[in-house]
Design an enzyme around this catalytic site. Structure first.
Site, PDB file in Angstrom:
ATOM      1  N   LYS A  30       0.809  -0.999  -0.131  1.00  0.00           N
ATOM      2  CA  LYS A  30       0.436   0.261   0.598  1.00  0.00           C
ATOM      3  C   LYS A  30       0.566   1.233   0.103  1.00  0.00           C
ATOM      4  CE  LYS A  30      -3.692  -2.157   2.782  1.00  0.00           C
ATOM      5  NZ  LYS A  30      -4.429  -2.239   3.524  1.00  0.00           N
ATOM      6  N   TYR A  60     -12.281  -3.354  -3.423  1.00  0.00           N
ATOM      7  CA  TYR A  60     -13.237  -3.228  -2.224  1.00  0.00           C
ATOM      8  C   TYR A  60     -14.267  -3.262  -1.447  1.00  0.00           C
ATOM      9  CZ  TYR A  60      -8.016  -2.579   0.738  1.00  0.00           C
ATOM     10  OH  TYR A  60      -7.471  -2.564   1.241  1.00  0.00           O
ATOM     11  N   ARG A  72      -1.374 -14.431   4.438  1.00  0.00           N
ATOM     12  CA  ARG A  72      -2.053 -13.071   5.911  1.00  0.00           C
ATOM     13  C   ARG A  72      -1.404 -13.155   7.210  1.00  0.00           C
ATOM     14  NH1 ARG A  72      -6.763 -11.493   4.623  1.00  0.00           N
ATOM     15  NH2 ARG A  72      -7.564 -11.492   7.127  1.00  0.00           N
ATOM     16  N   THR A  79      -4.846  -7.614  10.639  1.00  0.00           N
ATOM     17  CA  THR A  79      -5.248  -6.660  10.696  1.00  0.00           C
ATOM     18  C   THR A  79      -5.165  -4.501  10.842  1.00  0.00           C
ATOM     19  OG1 THR A  79      -7.803  -7.408   9.310  1.00  0.00           O
ATOM     20  CG2 THR A  79      -7.516  -4.473   9.277  1.00  0.00           C
ATOM     21  N   ASN A 125      -1.612  -0.010   7.796  1.00  0.00           N
ATOM     22  CA  ASN A 125      -1.980  -1.249   7.809  1.00  0.00           C
ATOM     23  C   ASN A 125      -0.562  -1.499   6.489  1.00  0.00           C
ATOM     24  OD1 ASN A 125      -3.817  -2.090   5.725  1.00  0.00           O
ATOM     25  ND2 ASN A 125      -5.034  -2.675   7.296  1.00  0.00           N
ATOM     26  N   HIS A 166      -2.103  -5.241   2.111  1.00  0.00           N
ATOM     27  CA  HIS A 166      -3.408  -6.089   1.107  1.00  0.00           C
ATOM     28  C   HIS A 166      -2.973  -8.047   0.826  1.00  0.00           C
ATOM     29  CE1 HIS A 166      -7.638  -6.947   0.136  1.00  0.00           C
ATOM     30  NE2 HIS A 166      -6.801  -7.813  -1.089  1.00  0.00           N
ATOM     31  N   GLU A 214      -9.880 -11.465  -7.209  1.00  0.00           N
ATOM     32  CA  GLU A 214      -8.684 -10.297  -6.547  1.00  0.00           C
ATOM     33  C   GLU A 214      -7.569 -10.303  -7.893  1.00  0.00           C
ATOM     34  OE1 GLU A 214      -7.431  -9.678  -2.881  1.00  0.00           O
ATOM     35  OE2 GLU A 214      -9.879  -9.527  -2.239  1.00  0.00           O
TER      36      GLU A 214
HETATM   37  P1  DAT Z   1      -7.520  -6.884   6.306  1.00  0.00           P
HETATM   38  O1  DAT Z   1      -7.048  -6.227   4.778  1.00  0.00           O
HETATM   39  O2  DAT Z   1      -7.125  -7.364   6.748  1.00  0.00           O
HETATM   40  O3  DAT Z   1      -7.871  -7.970   5.153  1.00  0.00           O
HETATM   41  P2  DAT Z   1      -9.872  -5.735   6.101  1.00  0.00           P
HETATM   42  O4  DAT Z   1     -10.384  -6.541   5.230  1.00  0.00           O
HETATM   43  O5  DAT Z   1     -11.514  -6.190   7.607  1.00  0.00           O
HETATM   44  O6  DAT Z   1      -8.700  -6.039   6.851  1.00  0.00           O
HETATM   45  O7  DAT Z   1      -9.771  -4.650   5.969  1.00  0.00           O
HETATM   46  C1  DAT Z   1      -9.943  -3.671   4.471  1.00  0.00           C
HETATM   47  C2  DAT Z   1      -8.998  -2.673   4.965  1.00  0.00           C
HETATM   48  O8  DAT Z   1     -10.169  -2.082   5.189  1.00  0.00           O
HETATM   49  C3  DAT Z   1      -7.969  -2.805   6.041  1.00  0.00           C
HETATM   50  O9  DAT Z   1      -6.767  -3.541   6.245  1.00  0.00           O
HETATM   51  C4  DAT Z   1      -7.895  -1.316   7.517  1.00  0.00           C
HETATM   52  C5  DAT Z   1      -9.247  -1.046   6.778  1.00  0.00           C
HETATM   53  N1  DAT Z   1      -9.854  -1.306   8.102  1.00  0.00           N
HETATM   54  C6  DAT Z   1     -10.920  -2.086   8.464  1.00  0.00           C
HETATM   55  N2  DAT Z   1     -11.262  -2.361   9.373  1.00  0.00           N
HETATM   56  C7  DAT Z   1     -10.767  -0.514   9.511  1.00  0.00           C
HETATM   57  C8  DAT Z   1     -11.734   0.304  10.662  1.00  0.00           C
HETATM   58  N3  DAT Z   1     -12.393  -0.317  11.779  1.00  0.00           N
HETATM   59  N4  DAT Z   1     -11.060   1.561  10.753  1.00  0.00           N
HETATM   60  C9  DAT Z   1     -10.804   2.066   9.978  1.00  0.00           C
HETATM   61  N5  DAT Z   1      -9.619   0.796   8.538  1.00  0.00           N
HETATM   62  C10 DAT Z   1     -10.551  -0.357   8.627  1.00  0.00           C
HETATM   63 MG    MG Z   2      -9.301  -7.539   3.769  1.00  0.00          MG
END
Ligand code: DAT
Ligand code: MG
Length: 150
Positions: free
Chosen positions: A9, A49, A85, A91, A112, A115, A126
């Site tokens: 990212k 997303y 992962r 996350t 973070n 992805h 994806e």
């Molecule tokens: P991951 O990237 O671990 O698969 P995810 O699919 O639940 O996590 O969410 C996608 C992205 O969205 C994540 O990398 C960061 C953002 N995100 C997730 N939950 C969030 C939150 N509560 N507040 C802000 N950003 C968030």
């Molecule tokens: Mg995810």
């Protein structure tokens, strides 16, 4: 065999962590079958997303992932999704295990670093969202005489 889409990212690119991140996936034994630097369009970000469309952070997430170039990497391997992962970490970086990418380099959920796809099915979808079939080199570790370099 599974495929997973990795995105390095904007925060990781800006911090010069792409090489470190690639190294961790390679030394895990995951094979790079596609890689490109690109600035993600809003349309692609919203598709990528889409499951988060109703979440309060969706707008900020799309703004961020489209703000600067990312490195998209297609990885292949047995259990590639869960292996990647684990290497990426939880996350929320503050809760990610030390030794994982997020646990070693991150603190904020909105920054973070990486992805990784969350299922084999989504890995296929994806990877196809980011790469044309002609941009992927599956099975490249087998040479012309059938030798395999693992
Ligand atoms: P991951 O990237 O671990 O698969 P995810 O699919 O639940 O996590 O969410 C996608 C992205 O969205 C994540 O990398 C960061 C953002 N995100 C997730 N939950 C969030 C939150 N509560 N507040 C802000 N950003 C968030
Ligand atoms: Mg995810």
């Amino acid at each position: 065999m599974e495929r997973t889409l990795i995105l390095v990212k904007p925060d990781a690119m800006q911090r010069g962590l792409a090489g470190e991140i690639i190294k961790r996936f390679e030394q895990r034994g995951l094979k790079i079958i596609g890689m490109k630097l690109l600035q993600i369009s809003r349309e692609l970000a919203e598709r990528h997303y889409a499951v988060h469309r109703e979440r309060p952070f969706f707008g900020a997430l799309v703004d961020y992932i489209t703000s600067a170039p990312v490195l998209a990497i297609a990885l292949e391997g047995s259990d590639a999704v869960s292996a990647a992962r684990m290497t990426i970490g939880a996350t929320k970086p503050a809760e990610a295990a030390p030794g994982s990418i997020r646990g070693d380099y991150g603190l904020e959920i909105g920054r973070n670093l990486v992805h990784g796809s969350d299922s084999g099915e989504n890995g296929e979808i994806e990877v196809a969202n980011f790469f044309a079939a002609s941009e992927l080199r599956s099975g490249w570790s087998r040479d012309v005489d059938g030798w395999v370099f693992e």
